[in-house]
Design a protein around this motif. Structure first.
Motif: not given
Length: 395
Positions: A318-329
């Motif tokens: 989760e942390e890497e996903y929102y850091k490097s893929h998409y910003n959390k909405g």
């Protein structure tokens, strides 16, 4: 590369000039072009095209698709196929009054010239979308798309895009996704769908197309990723394998389009596991036939929820996903999600097993998740294509 650009510019210029001549003599009026990915016809674009061809056959609507597309016959059977990147596609892109697509840019050829001179295309642009927008994605903001109609599939999505993506008044509309009209009629099979999304920080089809690295280097990098490790371990989880064997279920593992090239890297000899590729399997059919979904952050969860079927989110990164893929909405999985959130493999398998009714021998959905689904999708009917058509017509 230079020669290809010269050919493209020449074709672009000739099509542009010919379109002026045709308009002057009134030889072409009110053309609509619909596309998805060049070789695909399975998403909102296809279902919208099918609706128009069946309900409004006199409307000059064309579907742009690659000549070698596996499902080309689906379009030729409906009529008015337009071969992607053909001269006719170039010409009709200038003549079209509506350019419609599930992916942006909509309708136009995959061409250097069209990307370089988008202002020369005068038709109204309609973005049908591919999945529910739940994160802030810069490429979907108004300054990036400049579309005249942005179609939303759910009310919270509409509110979010309208507020944060910079679109003028009435461009963003909640009309429902066209493909949702086709989610009301299905027959279940004894199968579980494992379908995670991609990661921008992982090697992908986009990396390959841009020539960032050669394929062997991409493979090595993917094999060394946490993503590969987690799903490889999951496919070998003994509790999961025992559940599949004991209850005679199939697990269909279907990687995202961007990662499909790595499907063969996941090894299994278990008869209850199927490694699926996009040339042999239709995503919407898999979603309709499957009883249970394992995903992560993929928007396919919304289609599954629309059918009120159980699922679990596997979010080990989760942390890497929102850091490097998409910003959390706006979408919070803990308070808004349609299934349990698991960050460990053991919790994932436990959530799956706990969702199975051993008396009825089938999966069931929790009432809390059912309520969340109804709150999220306030439009639940078979009129999504009709609403979309009306919105496109009156642009």
């Amino acid at each position: 590369m230079l020669l290809l650009k010269i050919i493209d510019i020449s074709k672009f210029s000739l099509a542009y000039l010919l379109s002026y001549v045709m308009r002057f003599f009134g030889l072409s009026k009110n053309i609509w072009i619909i596309t998805e990915r060049p070789a695909e016809c399975k998403d909102n674009g296809y279902h919208f095209f099918k609706y128009i061809r069946e309900k409004y056959p006199n409307q000059k609507t064309y579907y742009a698709i690659d000549r070698q597309a596996p499902d080309l016959k689906k379009i030729t059977d409906l009529g008015q196929a337009l071969y992607f990147n053909s001269f006719k596609h170039y010409l009709f892109s200038f003549l079209a009054t509506r350019l419609i697509g599930a992916f942006n840019p909509v309708g136009i050829p995959n061409s250097f010239s069209f990307y370089k001179f988008p202002h020369l295309v005068k038709g109204k642009k309609v973005f049908l979308q591919h999945g529910i927008t739940k994160e802030y994605i810069k490429s979907l903001t108004y300054s990036s798309t400049l579309v005249d109609l942005f179609c939303c599939g759910a009310l919270p999505e509409y509110d979010y895009v309208q507020e944060f993506f910079g679109y003028p008044k009435n461009v963003v509309q909640y009309v429902g996704f066209c493909r949702y009209d086709n989610l009301n009629d299905y027959t279940l099979k004894k199968q579980i769908l494992l379908m995670p999304t991609w990661r921008q920080f992982l090697p992908s089809q986009t990396w390959k197309m841009k020539g960032v690295k050669n394929f062997n280097e991409l493979e090595r990098e993917f094999l060394n990723s946490d993503y590969y490790a987690h799903y490889s371990y999951l496919l070998k989880n003994q509790d999961l394998l025992d559940f599949l064997e004991r209850n005679d279920y199939l697990l269909i593992f279907y990687l995202h389009h961007e990662l499909q090239q790595f499907t063969s890297l996941f090894e299994t000899s278990n008869k209850n596991i199927v490694m699926a590729n996009n040339s042999d399997y239709d995503v919407q059919l898999l979603l309709k036939e499957s009883e249970f979904l394992i995903t992560d952050y993929s928007s396919v969860a919304f289609d599954f929820a629309y059918m009120n079927k159980p699922m679990v989110y596997y979010q080990f990164d989760e942390e890497e996903y929102y850091k490097s893929h998409y910003n959390k909405g706006y979408f919070d999985y803990e308070s808004m999600g349609f299934g349990a959130v698991a960050r460990q493999e053991t919790d994932l398998v436990k959530a799956l097993i706990n969702s199975f009714d051993t008396q009825k021998m089938q999966f069931y959905n929790d009432e809390m998740f059912t309520k969340r689904t109804h709150d999220f999708f306030t439009l639940r009917d078979t009129l999504n294509c009709k609403r979309t058509f009306d919105a496109v017509l009156y642009l």
